[in-house]
Each structure stands twice: as C-alpha cells, then as structure tokens.
Design an enzyme around this catalytic site. Structure first.
Site, PDB file in Angstrom:
ATOM      1  N   ASP A  25       2.984  -1.087   7.149  1.00 40.07           N
ATOM      2  CA  ASP A  25       2.172  -0.955   8.372  1.00 40.07           C
ATOM      3  C   ASP A  25       1.173  -2.089   8.595  1.00 40.07           C
ATOM      4  O   ASP A  25       0.025  -1.836   8.987  1.00 40.07           O
ATOM      5  CB  ASP A  25       1.409   0.374   8.358  1.00 40.07           C
ATOM      6  CG  ASP A  25       2.303   1.575   8.185  1.00 40.07           C
ATOM      7  OD1 ASP A  25       3.528   1.442   8.342  1.00 40.07           O
ATOM      8  OD2 ASP A  25       1.774   2.657   7.878  1.00 40.07           O
ATOM      9  N   LYS A 134       8.597   4.167  10.944  1.00 34.30           N
ATOM     10  CA  LYS A 134       8.368   5.452  10.269  1.00 34.30           C
ATOM     11  C   LYS A 134       7.435   6.305  11.121  1.00 34.30           C
ATOM     12  O   LYS A 134       6.473   5.796  11.695  1.00 34.30           O
ATOM     13  CB  LYS A 134       7.826   5.260   8.853  1.00 34.30           C
ATOM     14  CG  LYS A 134       6.434   4.674   8.719  1.00 34.30           C
ATOM     15  CD  LYS A 134       6.073   4.548   7.239  1.00 34.30           C
ATOM     16  CE  LYS A 134       4.679   3.999   7.019  1.00 34.30           C
ATOM     17  NZ  LYS A 134       3.598   4.891   7.488  1.00 34.30           N
ATOM     18  N   CYS A 167      -1.001   5.637   3.872  1.00 28.85           N
ATOM     19  CA  CYS A 167       0.441   5.381   3.899  1.00 28.85           C
ATOM     20  C   CYS A 167       0.963   4.735   2.621  1.00 28.85           C
ATOM     21  O   CYS A 167       2.079   5.032   2.193  1.00 28.85           O
ATOM     22  CB  CYS A 167       0.799   4.549   5.114  1.00 28.85           C
ATOM     23  SG  CYS A 167       0.504   5.422   6.676  1.00 28.85           S
TER      24      CYS A 167
END
EC number: 3.5.1.110
Length: 231
Positions: A25, A134, A167
């Site tokens: 990310d 995701k 995450c």
C-alpha cells in the site's frame, strides 16, 4: 543460493529466488500529504525516508532475483467492495468514516483510478513484478496471493511499507498462519498513529509471528559476498 539475514530475535536463512519482497500500500493515500491518512488526521510528515528505503530494498531484491509484489488497498468508486453497514469494515475503516464526516471527499479516498489510490511517484513497478489490489487490511484476504506464492515455491516474505500496525502486520500474521516465514524491514515501514504503535507492532512481530531486520542489513545479505560466505 541461500543467504542469512541478521534479524531479531535471531538470524534467518533463505533463498532469495524462492522469496518475495512485499510492498504494502505505498499509495498517495498513505504516504503523501493530502492523501487519506493525512486527511483523517494521521501524521505522514516522516514518510519520505521510508519511501527512499523501500526504493533501496526493491532494487536489491530485484537484483537478487526476488519476486516483487505490490499491493494497492482500496475499492471500486461506488465502494461496493468496501462492504455496507453489515460489514465491520464499513464501521471501522477510517477512510469510509472520513468520507461520511466530510461528504465532499466521497469518491476520492481509496477509490480505484483516483490519485489517492495510485502508488507514490517514486515507486514504480517493473516488468516481472506483480501488482495486486486488495479490499481489506490483509493481503491474503480475497486475493490470489497465496496461490501466486505457492505456485512459485515461495515460503519467505520480506515486508515493507505503510502501515506497520495495520496492513503490514495483518498480512504477515495471516502468512504465519499459512506457514510463511515473515520478515519486516523496520526502517522501510511506517505506522498509522503515534510512534509507540510502531514499536508495539514490531515487538509483536519479532516475539510471536516473524522476524525484524533493516534495509542495510537486508541489502548486505543479498550482496555477492554474503552468498560467498554461505557457500
């Protein structure tokens, strides 16, 4: 060819060509002023050194034959993939909550195709890398990550990026339960929240779920001299 990475709580030996570097990310949402985390009230002012360290780690990993996997977190522009009121994600996602509080941001945070969703300019996937969307914190949830790794015989995962305590840790934990060995490069990660949550996440990882190292040590482990020492 095997190499040994100095790490906490102990060194770990792995074959780079049967390992993957996971970049989680690294989007404008999480690392750039004006992105989701910034607008939600989180401090992103110290992310630039992290981006530089990720660049260094990616370069070294690619040269050593490691697979590079890039994740982008987010949903369709209508947020159907985010889940409705029946999903805990609807209630706990700070991006969704921020947009409900500030309706003018609706459709701008973590929406596929938006500036917020894009990877930061400094980090550009190359041919041979894999880029995966995701929909939740863990990179294993509703993605082909597990099958991609197993089909290549990959068992060791090296993690970078933002946020360490959300995450990154979520993906590493899920990998632990699926029998993957997870390593975090601490200076190539950044937390969402105060500094103590970075320390807490790293403590959890090195004590219960994996290993913690740093970019310089990782690059040294991938150098030709390190392979020579193992041989």
């Amino acid at each position: 060819m095997m190499t040994t990475l100095t790490a906490r709580p102990e060194a770990i030996t792995f074959d780079p060509q049967q390992s993957a570097l996971i970049v989680v990310d690294m989007q404008n949402a999480y690392a750039t002023p004006g992105g989701y985390l910034d607008l939600a009230g989180f401090d992103v002012s110290t992310t630039r050194p992290v981006i530089a360290n990720i660049q260094t780690a990616v370069t070294a990993a690619r040269a050593a034959g490691m697979l590079i996997i890039w994740f982008q977190n987010g949903w369709d522009e209508q947020y159907v993939e985010a889940g409705g009121p029946g999903s805990p994600n609807f209630h706990k996602s700070n991006a969704l909550k921020t947009m409900r509080k500030q309706p003018q941001l609706q459709g701008k945070l973590l929406a596929k195709g938006s500036w917020d969703y894009q990877l930061v300019d400094e980090l550009v996937p190359q041919p041979g890398d894999i880029v995966l969307p995701k929909p939740r914190y863990s990179g294993f949830f509703n993605t082909p990550l597990d099958s991609i790794l197993r089909s290549r015989g990959i068992r060791h995962l090296v993690f970078t990026s933002i946020a360490t305590n959300v995450c990154v840790e979520s993906t590493l934990r899920d990998g632990f339960f699926l029998e993957y060995f997870g390593v975090v490069l601490e200076d190539a990660t950044h937390q969402a929240g105060p500094e103590f949550v970075q320390k807490a996440a790293l403590f959890n990882i090195e004590t219960f779920f994996g290993w913690v190292s740093d970019v310089e040590t990782f690059c040294d482990a991938l150098s030709p001299t390190s392979f020579a020492r193992i041989a």
